[in-house]
Write a protein that holds these residues in place. Sequence first.
Motif, PDB file in Angstrom:
ATOM      1  N   LYS A   1      28.984  53.442  47.709  1.00 44.75           N
ATOM      2  CA  LYS A   1      30.266  52.819  47.998  1.00 44.75           C
ATOM      3  C   LYS A   1      30.838  52.098  46.776  1.00 44.75           C
ATOM      4  CE  LYS A   1      33.787  51.426  50.217  1.00 44.75           C
ATOM      5  NZ  LYS A   1      34.820  52.420  50.580  1.00 44.75           N
ATOM      6  N   LEU A   2      29.985  51.408  46.048  1.00 47.91           N
ATOM      7  CA  LEU A   2      30.454  50.708  44.853  1.00 47.91           C
ATOM      8  C   LEU A   2      30.933  51.688  43.788  1.00 47.91           C
ATOM      9  CD1 LEU A   2      27.913  47.768  44.527  1.00 47.91           C
ATOM     10  CD2 LEU A   2      30.305  47.671  45.238  1.00 47.91           C
ATOM     11  N   PHE A   3      30.334  52.865  43.740  1.00 46.78           N
ATOM     12  CA  PHE A   3      30.851  53.871  42.819  1.00 46.78           C
ATOM     13  C   PHE A   3      32.251  54.300  43.240  1.00 46.78           C
ATOM     14  CE2 PHE A   3      31.476  58.401  41.768  1.00 46.78           C
ATOM     15  CZ  PHE A   3      31.627  58.246  40.398  1.00 46.78           C
ATOM     16  N   ARG A   4      32.473  54.443  44.544  1.00 52.22           N
ATOM     17  CA  ARG A   4      33.833  54.753  45.015  1.00 52.22           C
ATOM     18  C   ARG A   4      34.811  53.648  44.609  1.00 52.22           C
ATOM     19  NH1 ARG A   4      33.434  55.605  51.214  1.00 52.22           N
ATOM     20  NH2 ARG A   4      35.700  55.986  51.088  1.00 52.22           N
ATOM     21  N   VAL A   5      34.335  52.393  44.615  1.00 53.96           N
ATOM     22  CA  VAL A   5      35.198  51.287  44.203  1.00 53.96           C
ATOM     23  C   VAL A   5      35.612  51.455  42.742  1.00 53.96           C
ATOM     24  CG1 VAL A   5      35.311  48.785  43.825  1.00 53.96           C
ATOM     25  CG2 VAL A   5      34.271  49.684  45.908  1.00 53.96           C
ATOM     26  N   THR A   6      34.686  51.935  41.895  1.00 47.18           N
ATOM     27  CA  THR A   6      35.028  52.132  40.483  1.00 47.18           C
ATOM     28  C   THR A   6      36.121  53.178  40.305  1.00 47.18           C
ATOM     29  OG1 THR A   6      33.372  53.868  40.076  1.00 47.18           O
ATOM     30  CG2 THR A   6      32.652  51.587  39.823  1.00 47.18           C
ATOM     31  N   MET A   7      36.265  54.068  41.283  1.00 45.36           N
ATOM     32  CA  MET A   7      37.312  55.084  41.216  1.00 45.36           C
ATOM     33  C   MET A   7      38.702  54.469  41.349  1.00 45.36           C
ATOM     34  SD  MET A   7      36.031  58.072  40.697  1.00 45.36           S
ATOM     35  CE  MET A   7      37.363  59.145  41.228  1.00 45.36           C
ATOM     36  N   LEU A   8      38.755  53.205  41.742  1.00 41.47           N
ATOM     37  CA  LEU A   8      40.041  52.540  41.893  1.00 41.47           C
ATOM     38  C   LEU A   8      40.819  52.524  40.575  1.00 41.47           C
ATOM     39  CD1 LEU A   8      41.775  50.979  43.946  1.00 41.47           C
ATOM     40  CD2 LEU A   8      40.646  48.886  43.189  1.00 41.47           C
ATOM     41  N   VAL A   9      40.114  52.298  39.467  1.00 39.23           N
ATOM     42  CA  VAL A   9      40.789  52.196  38.171  1.00 39.23           C
ATOM     43  C   VAL A   9      41.429  53.521  37.753  1.00 39.23           C
ATOM     44  CG1 VAL A   9      40.466  51.795  35.718  1.00 39.23           C
ATOM     45  CG2 VAL A   9      39.464  50.235  37.369  1.00 39.23           C
TER      46      VAL A   9
ATOM     47  N   VAL B   1      33.845  48.105  52.292  1.00 36.19           N
ATOM     48  CA  VAL B   1      32.499  47.784  51.816  1.00 36.19           C
ATOM     49  C   VAL B   1      31.671  47.116  52.905  1.00 36.19           C
ATOM     50  CG1 VAL B   1      31.167  46.461  50.133  1.00 36.19           C
ATOM     51  CG2 VAL B   1      33.290  47.583  49.424  1.00 36.19           C
ATOM     52  N   ALA B   2      32.250  46.158  53.614  1.00 35.24           N
ATOM     53  CA  ALA B   2      31.500  45.426  54.633  1.00 35.24           C
ATOM     54  C   ALA B   2      30.978  46.363  55.720  1.00 35.24           C
ATOM     55  CB  ALA B   2      32.380  44.346  55.254  1.00 35.24           C
ATOM     56  N   GLN B   3      31.804  47.313  56.144  1.00 36.95           N
ATOM     57  CA  GLN B   3      31.376  48.253  57.181  1.00 36.95           C
ATOM     58  C   GLN B   3      30.310  49.215  56.664  1.00 36.95           C
ATOM     59  OE1 GLN B   3      34.336  47.045  56.970  1.00 36.95           O
ATOM     60  NE2 GLN B   3      35.260  46.782  58.993  1.00 36.95           N
ATOM     61  N   VAL B   4      30.397  49.560  55.383  1.00 36.38           N
ATOM     62  CA  VAL B   4      29.360  50.415  54.779  1.00 36.38           C
ATOM     63  C   VAL B   4      28.010  49.711  54.822  1.00 36.38           C
ATOM     64  CG1 VAL B   4      28.538  51.410  52.612  1.00 36.38           C
ATOM     65  CG2 VAL B   4      30.914  51.729  53.305  1.00 36.38           C
TER      66      VAL B   4
ATOM     67  N   GLY C   1      35.731  43.940  39.826  1.00 38.72           N
ATOM     68  CA  GLY C   1      35.014  44.495  38.679  1.00 38.72           C
ATOM     69  C   GLY C   1      33.648  43.893  38.462  1.00 38.72           C
ATOM     70  N   ALA C   2      33.435  42.675  38.958  1.00 40.81           N
ATOM     71  CA  ALA C   2      32.134  42.031  38.792  1.00 40.81           C
ATOM     72  C   ALA C   2      31.043  42.695  39.613  1.00 40.81           C
ATOM     73  CB  ALA C   2      32.240  40.551  39.174  1.00 40.81           C
ATOM     74  N   ARG C   3      31.423  43.617  40.501  1.00 45.25           N
ATOM     75  CA  ARG C   3      30.426  44.294  41.342  1.00 45.25           C
ATOM     76  C   ARG C   3      29.850  45.545  40.693  1.00 45.25           C
ATOM     77  NH1 ARG C   3      32.928  44.611  47.459  1.00 45.25           N
ATOM     78  NH2 ARG C   3      33.469  42.416  47.741  1.00 45.25           N
ATOM     79  N   ILE C   4      30.498  46.069  39.664  1.00 53.53           N
ATOM     80  CA  ILE C   4      30.128  47.384  39.152  1.00 53.53           C
ATOM     81  C   ILE C   4      29.445  47.276  37.796  1.00 53.53           C
ATOM     82  CG2 ILE C   4      32.051  48.448  40.383  1.00 53.53           C
ATOM     83  CD1 ILE C   4      33.486  48.672  37.671  1.00 53.53           C
ATOM     84  N   SER C   5      28.731  48.346  37.435  1.00 58.37           N
ATOM     85  CA  SER C   5      28.077  48.409  36.131  1.00 58.37           C
ATOM     86  C   SER C   5      27.759  49.863  35.806  1.00 58.37           C
ATOM     87  CB  SER C   5      26.783  47.579  36.116  1.00 58.37           C
ATOM     88  OG  SER C   5      25.816  48.164  36.955  1.00 58.37           O
TER      89      SER C   5
END
Length: 344
Positions: A228-236, A206-209, A87-91
């Motif tokens: 990619k980080l927006f896709r990470v936010t879709m996790l929630v 993320v690393a490969q992106v 979560g510290a990666r997103i905003s």
Amino acid sequence: MVKFPFAASPSRLRLTEAIRSRLPGILVALVIGIAAQFLSDHYGAPAMLMALLLGIAFHFLAEEGQCAAGIDFTARTVLRIGVALLGARISIDMLIGLGAPLIILTICGVVLTIGVGLLGARLLGRGWRFGLLTGGAVAICGASAAMAIAAVLPRNEHSEKNLIFTVLTVTVLSTVAMVLYPTIARFFGLDDLATGVFLGGTIHDVAQVVGAGFSVSEQTGETAALVKLFRVTMLVPVVLSFSLVVRSLDAKTEAGEACPPLVPVFVWAFLALGAIHSFGLIPARVSDLLSDLSRWALLVAIAAVGMKTALRTIFDVGGQAIALMAAETLFLAVFILVGLHWLA
């Protein structure tokens, strides 16, 4: 009876014993994670894949003995800590920067890919758990998503096997995509911005992106990381939705207990860190530190997951499952390419 003021309380003794019993397994997983990172830094191999393979080689440590309790703790609790720290990666600013069309395209890609996973799993005679697990891993953020989703799905005798297979396959597919997708973007004549959207919207980890994006240009790398980080936010929302599905089906765990809570604690922690970061309350150095801690926690956790899985069980999953994940990956790539063409 005389009471000594410095005598340890029963609760403190239990805590000390719990730490002592788990420490050997935690240390073993940590050492494997460090070895995997060393191989990644010096030979370019994906760290997650190396941790997974090295962990499988030490499966005997998880069967019985002093390390078993710590390995199980690392594969569960440390995993959840790693996901929470993502979560510290997103905003909110990150989301606004993408714009509505790309946000809608990315959301549709995630939702439809999970749908393809469910449909494919049904056609292949696999359970709905496997469809959600593989579809979510491909659609969102690879190994991290697979482990987060597995944490909220009801467990059965196939859970560990399916998780280790999904992590292994999605990591390999992500590595292949990192190499091939920049070439595909050039073939279709995408500019740096569109290439960044394509890479960030399709590659799993993320690393490969980041590796694929910055191999093209700086603008491509930054755009790819943002998408990619927006896709990470879709996790929630995905994990929350899966929790609702589990509750609606009144699923039970292996122990026969009630299914997990609607919103697991690690998801609340993920949301809290994202909100704090959005208000600028997390300094850049602290955000970077939390991001590194998240990566290390997930790396160590996947080493523990590897140790809990016998190599022979991976092959039991079968070639159809590999075909399913490859089909999910292909669908997502085609969907994003078509979407970019339509938006252009």
